[in-house]
Design an enzyme around this catalytic site. Structure first.
Site, mmCIF file in Angstrom:
data_model
loop_
_atom_site.group_PDB
_atom_site.id
_atom_site.type_symbol
_atom_site.label_atom_id
_atom_site.label_comp_id
_atom_site.label_asym_id
_atom_site.label_seq_id
_atom_site.Cartn_x
_atom_site.Cartn_y
_atom_site.Cartn_z
ATOM 1 N N HIS A 37 0.856 -1.184 0.000
ATOM 2 C CA HIS A 37 0.000 0.000 0.000
ATOM 3 C C HIS A 37 0.892 1.234 0.000
ATOM 4 O O HIS A 37 1.663 1.452 0.929
ATOM 5 C CB HIS A 37 -0.912 0.008 1.228
ATOM 6 C CG HIS A 37 -1.769 1.235 1.326
ATOM 7 N ND1 HIS A 37 -2.764 1.517 0.420
ATOM 8 C CD2 HIS A 37 -1.761 2.263 2.208
ATOM 9 C CE1 HIS A 37 -3.347 2.650 0.745
ATOM 10 N NE2 HIS A 37 -2.748 3.134 1.829
ATOM 11 N N LYS A 65 -0.222 11.071 1.173
ATOM 12 C CA LYS A 65 0.626 10.454 0.145
ATOM 13 C C LYS A 65 0.216 10.896 -1.252
ATOM 14 O O LYS A 65 1.046 11.314 -2.054
ATOM 15 C CB LYS A 65 0.557 8.923 0.259
ATOM 16 C CG LYS A 65 1.003 8.358 1.594
ATOM 17 C CD LYS A 65 1.030 6.850 1.593
ATOM 18 C CE LYS A 65 -0.351 6.235 1.389
ATOM 19 N NZ LYS A 65 -1.251 6.519 2.530
ATOM 20 N N ASP A 81 -1.917 3.681 -4.502
ATOM 21 C CA ASP A 81 -2.693 2.831 -3.612
ATOM 22 C C ASP A 81 -2.141 1.405 -3.547
ATOM 23 O O ASP A 81 -1.784 0.921 -2.481
ATOM 24 C CB ASP A 81 -4.168 2.812 -4.007
ATOM 25 C CG ASP A 81 -5.022 2.150 -2.941
ATOM 26 O OD1 ASP A 81 -4.854 2.497 -1.752
ATOM 27 O OD2 ASP A 81 -5.837 1.279 -3.284
ATOM 28 N N ARG A 99 18.453 14.103 12.791
ATOM 29 C CA ARG A 99 18.693 15.404 12.158
ATOM 30 C C ARG A 99 19.920 15.401 11.263
ATOM 31 O O ARG A 99 20.110 16.326 10.473
ATOM 32 C CB ARG A 99 18.837 16.484 13.229
ATOM 33 C CG ARG A 99 17.600 16.609 14.117
ATOM 34 C CD ARG A 99 17.705 17.757 15.083
ATOM 35 N NE ARG A 99 17.775 19.038 14.381
ATOM 36 C CZ ARG A 99 17.802 20.218 15.028
ATOM 37 N NH1 ARG A 99 17.775 20.256 16.347
ATOM 38 N NH2 ARG A 99 17.887 21.342 14.328
#
Length: 309
Positions: free
Chosen positions: A141, A162, A180, A245
């Protein structure tokens, strides 16, 4: 993960083969291995390590040898070969079929077909075709796009953004592969993604509905398939979580026994997700080519510290 066979009937149609005899299992038999076999050794009665699941192909070399035999000897060669439940025997180059071959094929109920391609051309095309269709496969997915030549699959919870990020990326000139449902296949050590035929080129946007990307943005906006190079995972921003980071640590997701580089993008209002995904794709390409910005920065810091001390 699933792996299915290719029906002989479909294979014959795909390669436009001439059917000389339909075997008793012509409608049900399947090719389940990607290799093919030229039964030269078998015609010399050597059946050690013979794999009857492979497609059998004879060409000019085998036919020339068989022509040197008496009819009774040729019949014995084909009779012994067709005792095995082979999926089919293919005669290449459009060569004439020996009467003994056709007789034995009918006797044992084996499929006998012919192609006009040379043996090398046919075997190469067949192996490539079977490698693709018989490759280990799974469905994920997510949204798969081609971004600067990198195959990037965006994954995350439903409604996290998305498809919205994908649309902005398409408007920037990148290409949609699948939305999808992404079908992944492992081919020659690489994962290749595509969309199921029924939803190819379509994308769903909440509030608007389903749109046809090819119709709206043109052929440039879609791509039939792409290698998977990077997974970008969207997740809701968590103030309690400490996010990486510097990017020194490498993270991977295992799919079909392959390790795919993975980055996690925290989502919150104000973040330009499309730009971040673009940068992630370019950065992943740099890393594959041997340059790691985080590692280079760490090296410079270490050198500076050594110089100070």
């Amino acid at each position: 993960m699933h792996k299915k066979g290719v029906k002989i009937k479909e294979f014959v149609k795909a390669f436009n083969l001439e059917v000389l005899n339909e075997g008793i299992d012509f409608d049900t038999a399947e090719l389940t291995v990607t290799d093919v076999n030229r039964p030269g050794l078998q015609f010399h009665n050597f059946y050690d390590y013979f794999d009857p699941l492979r497609l059998q192909v004879i060409g000019k070399a085998e036919v020339t040898f068989l022509e040197s035999l008496a009819p009774a000897q040729r019949k014995r060669c084909f009779d012994e070969l067709f005792l095995f439940s082979i999926p089919a025997l293919v005669i290449s180059r459009g060569l004439e079929c020996f009467p003994e071959c056709l007789e034995c094929a009918k006797l044992h109920g084996r499929t006998l077909v012919r192609t006009r391609e040379t043996t090398v051309e046919f075997t190469s095309d067949t192996i490539e075709y079977l490698n693709r269709l018989l490759a280990p496969c799974m469905t994920c997915h997510g949204v798969l796009l081609d971004i600067y030549g990198e195959g990037v699959m965006i994954v995350g919870d439903s409604g996290i953004g998305k498809s919205e990020a994908a649309i902005e990326l398409i408007m920037r000139g990148h290409r949609l592969v699948a939305d999808d449902a992404v079908e992944l296949r492992r081919i020659s050590g690489q994962l290749v993604g595509t969309a199921p035929e029924v939803i190819r080129n379509y994308i769903e946007l909440r509030g608007i509905g389903v749109i046809d990307v090819q119709k709206l943005f043109g052929m440039r906006a879609v791509k039939p398939e792409s290698q998977l190079d990077l997974i970008v995972e969207f997740e809701q921003w968590d103030n309690e979580k400490i996010y990486d980071r510097l990017g020194i640590e490498n993270h991977f997701t295992e799919l079909l026994d392959e390790q795919i580089p993975t980055v996690t993008i925290p989502v919150r209002p104000g973040r330009n997700l499309a730009s971040i995904v673009e940068v992630a794709a370019m950065n992943n390409r740099d890393r594959r080519m041997g340059y790691n910005a985080a590692a280079e920065l760490a090296r410079r810091v270490d050198l500076r510290a050594d110089g100070v001390n």
